[in-house]
Design an enzyme around this catalytic site. Structure first.
Site, PDB file in Angstrom:
ATOM      1  N   ASP A 202     -47.792 -21.038 -13.299  1.00 47.07           N
ATOM      2  CA  ASP A 202     -48.534 -20.705 -14.507  1.00 47.07           C
ATOM      3  C   ASP A 202     -48.715 -19.187 -14.592  1.00 47.07           C
ATOM      4  OD1 ASP A 202     -50.734 -20.887 -16.628  1.00 47.07           O
ATOM      5  OD2 ASP A 202     -50.413 -23.010 -16.195  1.00 47.07           O
TER       6      ASP A 202
ATOM      7  N   HIS B 267     -55.275 -18.944 -18.354  1.00 49.91           N
ATOM      8  CA  HIS B 267     -54.709 -20.295 -18.461  1.00 49.91           C
ATOM      9  C   HIS B 267     -54.533 -20.956 -17.103  1.00 49.91           C
ATOM     10  CE1 HIS B 267     -51.437 -23.272 -19.234  1.00 49.91           C
ATOM     11  NE2 HIS B 267     -52.060 -23.435 -20.386  1.00 49.91           N
TER      12      HIS B 267
ATOM     13  N   ASN C 149     -48.230 -29.052 -27.892  1.00 54.09           N
ATOM     14  CA  ASN C 149     -49.388 -29.118 -28.792  1.00 54.09           C
ATOM     15  C   ASN C 149     -49.063 -28.937 -30.270  1.00 54.09           C
ATOM     16  OD1 ASN C 149     -51.092 -29.269 -26.495  1.00 54.09           O
ATOM     17  ND2 ASN C 149     -50.975 -27.061 -26.275  1.00 54.09           N
TER      18      ASN C 149
END
Length: 464
Positions: free
Chosen positions: A199, A232, A324
């Site tokens: 990430d 995040h 998303n």
């Protein structure tokens, strides 16, 4: 598969408020960092100085707009709504055999460019004169080329609704609704089980995470620590393994398992398929049992797929967010068969409005207003399939804690078989096999007999 109704526990609202500059704010009636406000329902809301106000919908739109208009970035339109991006004048190339110095010199002369980076037989080239399609055509005409593709850009799968001062839902509603508290009676985790977060990195100094970390890796800058400059990755890490029962912050899915921070995305929240793949390989070769990938792109990538297969063959469980955009366009790595693809549900057990869907969805998990750790030692409530995926990664870690000898395929099967059936009966495009059930999964894990298969070699074996 069981069909059951999801009940939300009635918990009091708790609010955490960050009092730092740049996107966060201070309450007018709170000069000391703490205060109480009354919600429209009549409930009193506790304000503390550790909750960040983050508008990630706006941030995500800004990043996409920047990529859409950036001269060195090209768009691929999959339909009227869904797009992917890649760096122009660059190509990712896998050679059948390791190229010689002479071959590399010939290539760089032909393309009038250079090698940006490489991993074993995979090289990223940049040209000063060729566009990416022209580069790919050039490489495909050469001998000793396995494949050539664009250097794709992957973005984090996170979205935020009205996350201002108030949690719109009960504090950490996400853990009780999936049976976590009952599951903790079976196991609370094992410190020998490690979950890699590929990430933006992790806040290495966060009070709820610093005792839960093992050595990590910064793919972008190997001389630097994998510290988070976006938030995040820290949020994802906290959902899985925020220090629990320590009288502060939030509780994680596992009390004892460790987080391996892999920084493969920068401060703006995106990274290349090559860097993500390199992060996956590093995590596998340094002992990760589970890998969380809260990121994706609509364009499949061979270099990413190769790293996914490598991890699967090494018996590592991989979990990825579905995306998303409210789209049924498959995203990668989520749509690869070796990866558990996760859609998001809200506190009513419905598919979140933003969540992608499709026949590649394997499982669903909470993904709306999920409180967790955030960078700069803060906390934040975020929404997105990025938040749903770490619930599943946390469950995989708990299953491995309960029965460490289970294979990755057995862990995946247990998660699917023990799920709570939602929507249409049986597997469907919104929820896959259903909502994860921590307690049922751990009960089943305790009964499962290990069945490890022989590990196969792949392209990346040289790294071990």
């Amino acid at each position: 598969m069981r069909r059951t109704k999801v009940f939300i526990l009635g918990l009091s609202f708790i609010l955490l408020l960050a009092l730092t500059a740049g996107g966060v704010f201070r309450s007018d009636d709170d000069q000391t960092g703490h205060g109480v406000r009354t919600h429209s329902s009549g409930q009193q809301i506790m304000l503390t100085e550790s909750m960040a106000k983050v508008n990630n919908v706006k941030m995500g739109e800004e990043v996409k707009n920047q990529l859409d208009t950036q001269e060195e970035v090209t768009l691929i339109f999959h339909n009227k709504k869904d797009t992917s991006h890649y760096y122009d004048h660059e190509a990712t190339v896998d050679f059948v055999n390791e190229p010689s110095v002479e071959e590399l010199e010939e290539i760089t002369r032909d393309i009038k460019g250079w090698v940006i980076k490489h991993l074993n037989s995979i090289y990223i080239f940049r040209s000063t004169v060729m566009e990416t399609p022209e580069m790919i055509q050039y490489f495909n005409q050469r001998k000793n080329i396995e494949y050539a593709e664009p250097n794709f850009i992957l973005m984090q799968n996170e979205v935020i609704g009205p996350n201002d001062l108030l949690y719109q839902e009960n504090y950490q509603w996400n853990l009780p609704v999936i049976g976590t508290e009952q599951g903790w009676k079976v196991t609370r985790g094992n410190e020998d089980i490690e979950i890699a977060i590929v990430d933006t990195g992790v806040d290495l100094d966060h009070p709820d995470l610093r005792n839960r970390l093992v050595k990590g890796y910064n793919v972008i800058d190997e001389k630097s620590e994998p510290d988070d400059d976006n938030g995040h990755g820290t949020h994802v890490a906290g959902i899985i393994a925020s220090e629990t029962n320590n009288n502060q912050g939030v509780a994680g899915m596992t009390w004892f398992s460790k987080i391996m921070p892999i920084k493969a995305m920068g401060a703006k929240g995106y990274g290349t398929t090559f860097d993500i793949a390199k992060g996956i390989v590093w995590a596998v070769d340094h002992g990760a049992d589970v890998i969380n990938l809260s990121l994706g792109n609509y364009q499949p990538s061979k270099v990413l797929e190769e790293s996914v297969r490598y991890a699967y063959k090494k018996n590592v469980v991989m979990v990825s967010a579905a995306g998303n955009d409210g789209s049924d366009q498959p995203t990668y790595p989520s749509a690869y068969p070796e990866v558990l693809s996760v859609s998001a549900v809200d506190y009513n057990g419905n598919k979140a409005s933003f969540s992608n869907y499709g026949d590649y969805i394997d499982i669903a998990a909470p993904g709306v207003y999920i409180p967790s750790t955030y960078f700069n030692k803060q906390y934040a409530a975020l929404s997105g399939t990025s938040m749903a995926a770490p619930h599943v990664a946390g469950l995989a870690a708990l299953i491995k804690s309960a029965n460490p000898d289970l294979s990755s395929s057995q862990v995946i099967r247990i998660i699917k078989n023990s799920a709570i059936d939602l929507g249409e009966q049986g597997k469907d495009s919104n929820y896959g096999n259903g909502l994860i059930d921590v307690n049922s999964a751990l009960q089943e894990a305790g009964r499962e007999k290990p069945s490890l298969s022989k590990r196969e070699k792949s392209l990346f074996d040289w790294l071990r």
